[in-house]
Design a protein around this motif. Sequence first.
Motif, PDB file in Angstrom:
ATOM      1  N   THR A 305       0.785  -1.319  -0.110  1.00 13.80           N
ATOM      2  CA  THR A 305       0.002  -0.104   0.067  1.00 13.80           C
ATOM      3  C   THR A 305       0.971   1.188   0.069  1.00 13.80           C
ATOM      4  OG1 THR A 305      -1.684  -0.910   1.174  1.00 13.80           O
ATOM      5  CG2 THR A 305      -1.577   1.230   1.076  1.00 13.80           C
ATOM      6  N   TYR A 306       0.715   1.945  -0.841  1.00 16.42           N
ATOM      7  CA  TYR A 306       1.058   3.544  -0.775  1.00 16.42           C
ATOM      8  C   TYR A 306       0.084   4.543  -1.298  1.00 16.42           C
ATOM      9  CZ  TYR A 306       5.855   1.446  -0.807  1.00 16.42           C
ATOM     10  OH  TYR A 306       7.163   0.665  -0.668  1.00 16.42           O
ATOM     11  N   ASP A 307      -0.481   5.159  -0.280  1.00 16.68           N
ATOM     12  CA  ASP A 307      -1.359   6.109  -0.389  1.00 16.68           C
ATOM     13  C   ASP A 307      -0.723   7.585   0.035  1.00 16.68           C
ATOM     14  OD1 ASP A 307      -3.163   4.310  -0.788  1.00 16.68           O
ATOM     15  OD2 ASP A 307      -3.856   3.930   1.325  1.00 16.68           O
ATOM     16  N   ARG A 336     -10.197  32.225   1.147  1.00 16.78           N
ATOM     17  CA  ARG A 336      -9.576  31.279   1.304  1.00 16.78           C
ATOM     18  C   ARG A 336      -9.246  30.428   0.013  1.00 16.78           C
ATOM     19  NH1 ARG A 336     -11.949  27.677   5.445  1.00 16.78           N
ATOM     20  NH2 ARG A 336     -11.191  28.940   6.806  1.00 16.78           N
ATOM     21  N   ASP A 337      -8.140  30.327  -0.371  1.00 13.24           N
ATOM     22  CA  ASP A 337      -7.809  29.495  -2.020  1.00 13.24           C
ATOM     23  C   ASP A 337      -6.972  28.214  -1.486  1.00 13.24           C
ATOM     24  OD1 ASP A 337      -9.231  31.073  -4.079  1.00 13.24           O
ATOM     25  OD2 ASP A 337      -8.201  32.494  -2.823  1.00 13.24           O
ATOM     26  N   GLY A 338      -7.318  27.015  -2.245  1.00 19.39           N
ATOM     27  CA  GLY A 338      -6.425  26.055  -1.874  1.00 19.39           C
ATOM     28  C   GLY A 338      -6.848  24.858  -2.847  1.00 19.39           C
ATOM     29  N   SER A 339      -6.363  23.545  -2.327  1.00 16.94           N
ATOM     30  CA  SER A 339      -6.506  22.419  -3.039  1.00 16.94           C
ATOM     31  C   SER A 339      -6.236  21.189  -2.167  1.00 16.94           C
ATOM     32  CB  SER A 339      -5.558  22.302  -4.409  1.00 16.94           C
ATOM     33  OG  SER A 339      -4.335  22.247  -4.024  1.00 16.94           O
ATOM     34  N   TYR A 340      -7.073  20.178  -2.528  1.00 20.53           N
ATOM     35  CA  TYR A 340      -6.823  18.878  -1.726  1.00 20.53           C
ATOM     36  C   TYR A 340      -6.812  17.868  -2.830  1.00 20.53           C
ATOM     37  CZ  TYR A 340      -8.710  14.744   0.798  1.00 20.53           C
ATOM     38  OH  TYR A 340      -9.003  13.428   1.397  1.00 20.53           O
ATOM     39  N   LYS A 341      -5.600  16.924  -2.647  1.00 15.43           N
ATOM     40  CA  LYS A 341      -5.510  15.814  -3.657  1.00 15.43           C
ATOM     41  C   LYS A 341      -5.312  14.466  -2.785  1.00 15.43           C
ATOM     42  CE  LYS A 341      -1.795  15.629  -6.365  1.00 15.43           C
ATOM     43  NZ  LYS A 341      -1.192  15.676  -7.373  1.00 15.43           N
ATOM     44  N   VAL A 342      -5.998  13.491  -3.180  1.00 11.78           N
ATOM     45  CA  VAL A 342      -5.473  12.115  -2.379  1.00 11.78           C
ATOM     46  C   VAL A 342      -5.206  11.218  -3.815  1.00 11.78           C
ATOM     47  CG1 VAL A 342      -6.836  12.116  -0.327  1.00 11.78           C
ATOM     48  CG2 VAL A 342      -7.933  11.691  -2.600  1.00 11.78           C
ATOM     49  N   THR A 343      -4.158  10.456  -3.457  1.00  7.64           N
ATOM     50  CA  THR A 343      -3.534   9.578  -4.476  1.00  7.64           C
ATOM     51  C   THR A 343      -3.315   8.213  -3.870  1.00  7.64           C
ATOM     52  OG1 THR A 343      -1.335   9.971  -4.225  1.00  7.64           O
ATOM     53  CG2 THR A 343      -2.314  11.296  -5.578  1.00  7.64           C
ATOM     54  N   ALA A 344      -3.734   7.176  -4.640  1.00  9.19           N
ATOM     55  CA  ALA A 344      -3.409   5.767  -4.411  1.00  9.19           C
ATOM     56  C   ALA A 344      -2.566   4.981  -5.414  1.00  9.19           C
ATOM     57  CB  ALA A 344      -4.589   5.084  -4.029  1.00  9.19           C
ATOM     58  N   GLU A 345      -1.396   4.395  -5.285  1.00  5.55           N
ATOM     59  CA  GLU A 345      -0.714   3.602  -6.008  1.00  5.55           C
ATOM     60  C   GLU A 345      -1.111   2.312  -6.069  1.00  5.55           C
ATOM     61  OE1 GLU A 345       3.884   2.339  -6.516  1.00  5.55           O
ATOM     62  OE2 GLU A 345       3.586   4.371  -6.114  1.00  5.55           O
ATOM     63  N   GLY A 346      -1.176   1.644  -7.129  1.00  6.35           N
ATOM     64  CA  GLY A 346      -1.548   0.007  -7.236  1.00  6.35           C
ATOM     65  C   GLY A 346      -0.754  -0.508  -8.376  1.00  6.35           C
ATOM     66  N   GLY A 347      -0.768  -1.975  -8.509  1.00  4.57           N
ATOM     67  CA  GLY A 347      -0.229  -2.504  -9.351  1.00  4.57           C
ATOM     68  C   GLY A 347      -0.805  -3.722  -9.737  1.00  4.57           C
ATOM     69  N   ASP A 348      -0.800  -4.418 -11.010  1.00  2.00           N
ATOM     70  CA  ASP A 348      -1.234  -5.524 -11.549  1.00  2.00           C
ATOM     71  C   ASP A 348      -0.573  -6.161 -12.562  1.00  2.00           C
ATOM     72  OD1 ASP A 348      -3.032  -7.599 -11.489  1.00  2.00           O
ATOM     73  OD2 ASP A 348      -4.825  -6.408 -11.922  1.00  2.00           O
ATOM     74  N   TYR A 349      -0.780  -7.415 -12.688  1.00  2.00           N
ATOM     75  CA  TYR A 349      -0.229  -8.161 -13.935  1.00  2.00           C
ATOM     76  C   TYR A 349      -1.224  -7.884 -15.235  1.00  2.00           C
ATOM     77  CZ  TYR A 349       3.294 -10.397 -11.002  1.00  2.00           C
ATOM     78  OH  TYR A 349       4.267 -10.749  -9.966  1.00  2.00           O
ATOM     79  N   ILE A 350      -0.612  -7.603 -16.192  1.00  2.00           N
ATOM     80  CA  ILE A 350      -1.300  -7.392 -17.477  1.00  2.00           C
ATOM     81  C   ILE A 350      -0.750  -8.373 -18.455  1.00  2.00           C
ATOM     82  CG2 ILE A 350      -1.820  -5.639 -19.116  1.00  2.00           C
ATOM     83  CD1 ILE A 350      -2.802  -4.805 -16.569  1.00  2.00           C
ATOM     84  N   ASP A 351      -1.900  -9.158 -19.029  1.00  2.00           N
ATOM     85  CA  ASP A 351      -1.801 -10.132 -19.895  1.00  2.00           C
ATOM     86  C   ASP A 351      -1.311  -9.707 -21.095  1.00  2.00           C
ATOM     87  OD1 ASP A 351      -2.366 -12.189 -18.339  1.00  2.00           O
ATOM     88  OD2 ASP A 351      -4.563 -11.927 -18.976  1.00  2.00           O
ATOM     89  N   ASN A 434      -5.799   2.178  -0.899  1.00  2.00           N
ATOM     90  CA  ASN A 434      -5.724   0.708  -1.367  1.00  2.00           C
ATOM     91  C   ASN A 434      -6.769   0.183  -0.685  1.00  2.00           C
ATOM     92  OD1 ASN A 434      -4.983  -1.464  -2.616  1.00  2.00           O
ATOM     93  ND2 ASN A 434      -3.360  -1.948  -0.901  1.00  2.00           N
ATOM     94  N   HIS A 435      -7.225   0.719   0.278  1.00  2.00           N
ATOM     95  CA  HIS A 435      -8.127  -0.164   1.562  1.00  2.00           C
ATOM     96  C   HIS A 435      -9.494   0.496   1.668  1.00  2.00           C
ATOM     97  CE1 HIS A 435      -4.830  -2.616   2.457  1.00  2.00           C
ATOM     98  NE2 HIS A 435      -4.058  -1.399   2.594  1.00  2.00           N
ATOM     99  N   PHE A 436      -9.563   1.867   1.416  1.00  2.00           N
ATOM    100  CA  PHE A 436     -11.045   2.495   1.336  1.00  2.00           C
ATOM    101  C   PHE A 436     -11.186   3.315   0.333  1.00  2.00           C
ATOM    102  CE2 PHE A 436      -9.363   1.971   5.617  1.00  2.00           C
ATOM    103  CZ  PHE A 436     -10.401   1.388   6.390  1.00  2.00           C
ATOM    104  N   GLU A 437     -12.600   3.785  -0.103  1.00  2.00           N
ATOM    105  CA  GLU A 437     -12.904   4.604  -1.069  1.00  2.00           C
ATOM    106  C   GLU A 437     -14.247   5.160  -0.744  1.00  2.00           C
ATOM    107  OE1 GLU A 437     -13.639   4.663  -5.973  1.00  2.00           O
ATOM    108  OE2 GLU A 437     -11.540   4.103  -5.249  1.00  2.00           O
ATOM    109  N   TRP A 438     -14.497   6.517  -0.804  1.00  2.00           N
ATOM    110  CA  TRP A 438     -15.713   6.778  -0.446  1.00  2.00           C
ATOM    111  C   TRP A 438     -15.726   8.359  -1.049  1.00  2.00           C
ATOM    112  CZ3 TRP A 438     -12.891   5.772   4.413  1.00  2.00           C
ATOM    113  CH2 TRP A 438     -12.308   7.127   4.797  1.00  2.00           C
ATOM    114  N   PHE A 439     -17.150   8.777  -1.361  1.00  2.00           N
ATOM    115  CA  PHE A 439     -17.279  10.048  -2.009  1.00  2.00           C
ATOM    116  C   PHE A 439     -18.644  10.284  -1.574  1.00  2.00           C
ATOM    117  CE2 PHE A 439     -14.724   7.914  -5.057  1.00  2.00           C
ATOM    118  CZ  PHE A 439     -13.826   8.931  -5.610  1.00  2.00           C
TER     119      PHE A 439
END
Length: 648
Positions: A305-307, A336-351, A434-439
């Motif tokens: 996991t890399y978040d 007030r001006d600004g930004s909020y960003k969340v990222t999640a790194e993943g990986g998988d085997y591609i045929d 990698n373990h949660f996701e919500w909107f």
Amino acid sequence: MTYKKLLAAAFLVWLGTYFPASAQILNDSTKAIYGSATTNVIYEADIFKGNLKPSRIDTSLTNLQNFRHWYYDTTLQQNLGNVGTASQPLFWRMPTKLGNRLGRNAFDPYVVNPYTLPYYDTKSPFTFLNYMQGSLGESIFRAKHTRNVTANWNVGIGYERVGTERQIGAFSNRNGMISHYGIQAFTHYFSKNERYRLMANFNQTSHEQIESGGIRPQVGDSVENLFDYTDEPVWLQKAATNEKRADFHATQWYKLLGAGLQLYHTVDVNSQNNDYSDQELPYDTEGNNRVLKFYPQTLRDSTRTYDDSYFKQLENTFGVMGSTKYFVYRAYAKRRDGSYKVTAEGGDYIDQPNGEDNWVYYLDQEKRTIADNFIGGDAQFRLKNDIYVTTDAEFQIGGGDYRLNAQARYKFLTLRQTRTSYSPSLLQRVFISNHFEWFRDFENTQATQTAASLEAGYKGHYLNAQLQYTNLQNYVYYQDSLQGGKTVWATPAQETSGINLVQASVRYKFNVKSFVLDNTVYYNKVSGPDVIRMPEWYVNSKAYVQGPLFKGAINVQTGVEMNWHSSYYAEGYMPVTQQFHLQNTFLVTRYPTLDLFLNTDIKTVNLFLKLSNLNTVTSAWEQGYFTTPYYPANPFSFIFGLQWNFYD
């Protein structure tokens, strides 16, 4: 035996070495030109109240031995049982910031608040060192140097470090758990005619916490058998949280028509980056299946996991203010001006077309922008220092956030009424990993609070009593599971039913000659949906003797401090989000814990010695206690600390 002899005996036992009294007595002909009387401190809030007179620095011994008084948030906290770990206030508190806010506050107690940072006025260069070291590897170090360049211009710098050794986990004996670094720079300038004034500070911190996930109980283990510390297995082996913050804050004032009409401008530039990594996700084999443990699921990568989370904002406040003998006012507009960003790194085997597999990394991200506008103001009418009426308000333009507050004080009694509507945090609305996701699209939380306090002192007696009643609507919290029986805990939810909180505290302190007894009792009652967890009772009690020794060469406080709270289902901790969440299976209990301490000063040095959690070495059945489910508090520790002031 007189109390002075008792104090002297206790002092010599603690130090273990006899210091001749003659070596501690100053020559009567020696006069210190510079000292605490020539080193003053002033805060930004003082300027807004019209108080331009700085006060002397605090050199008292009281609470020197208490950990939380070394942090920037000195309230009672629920943490992970060790110094510098993730924490939250033990008792519910109303948010003070309206509009968009990040919502990652687990390490707030260890970070400078740029709004409350002290500024100095020194007649000579002033340096102070704070150092604390415990026998379990816990340590705090702070250093600050400040001096006046001219009579109306002061500059200063600071450095701090917090370190902690891991106490649980078979592999973690004496391994580092917390690594915190911070630097500060600050300045205070005013023109010779005092028409223009500037206060500014810059703070940068880095906080790393090695995550264990808490003790992993084995089959047949009861809570009472989970106090083997380094021999206990833990959930996570290669997980860590990193947080980096940078804050620049500056306020400048200009007097148009004296103190009665001033213009001011405040600028805040903030950034906060958080990342969570786990290079070895915990799995167990159950039958023929490989089952993920601790985390609810993996959404992007089944091996690691890399978040990351990135938050930054720029806030400008323009206002007008003024003060007279009986009246202080302020009105402002804020952008007030600004930004909020969340990222999640993943990986998988591609045929691949050739029949081979290729490991491909990818990065998912979500981003939100911030554009908030506010107007607000406050005013205070005061007849004397103990008779005044204060009002303040802030409204978000084009949004639903607002705060209305009124407070009146008459001598010993203060009454307050507050009504606020605040948005859910950015984290509560948007998150991917990698373990949660919500909107989520939550409604604003509305809070109505009525409070009263009584403060009085007479001769050797002091009383402070507080009572507040709060009604909450649309409260947002982190739940223990979703509806429908699927267990996905530590995710945000909103409670639409009303919640009522009654919170009270009484502190009574009295002293008879050299003896001091200082007791504080807290009471909390929650009615309605069970989504806010606090102990119903909490007691803090200190009994000590104090006074001068060796013909006044030193002052000493020595005694015992006791803490206890009633049993409750304390919130659990999820390191992926750095949030505390509801849980209903682990009852956190606590016996009265005792700390024996000695505080003393020797000229410009304040120092303390402390035997912490003495119960674990004096009682066979009291092995330890938990602060958070599966996170035990540190066992017995011998702790030494000092504060050393240099005035030249």
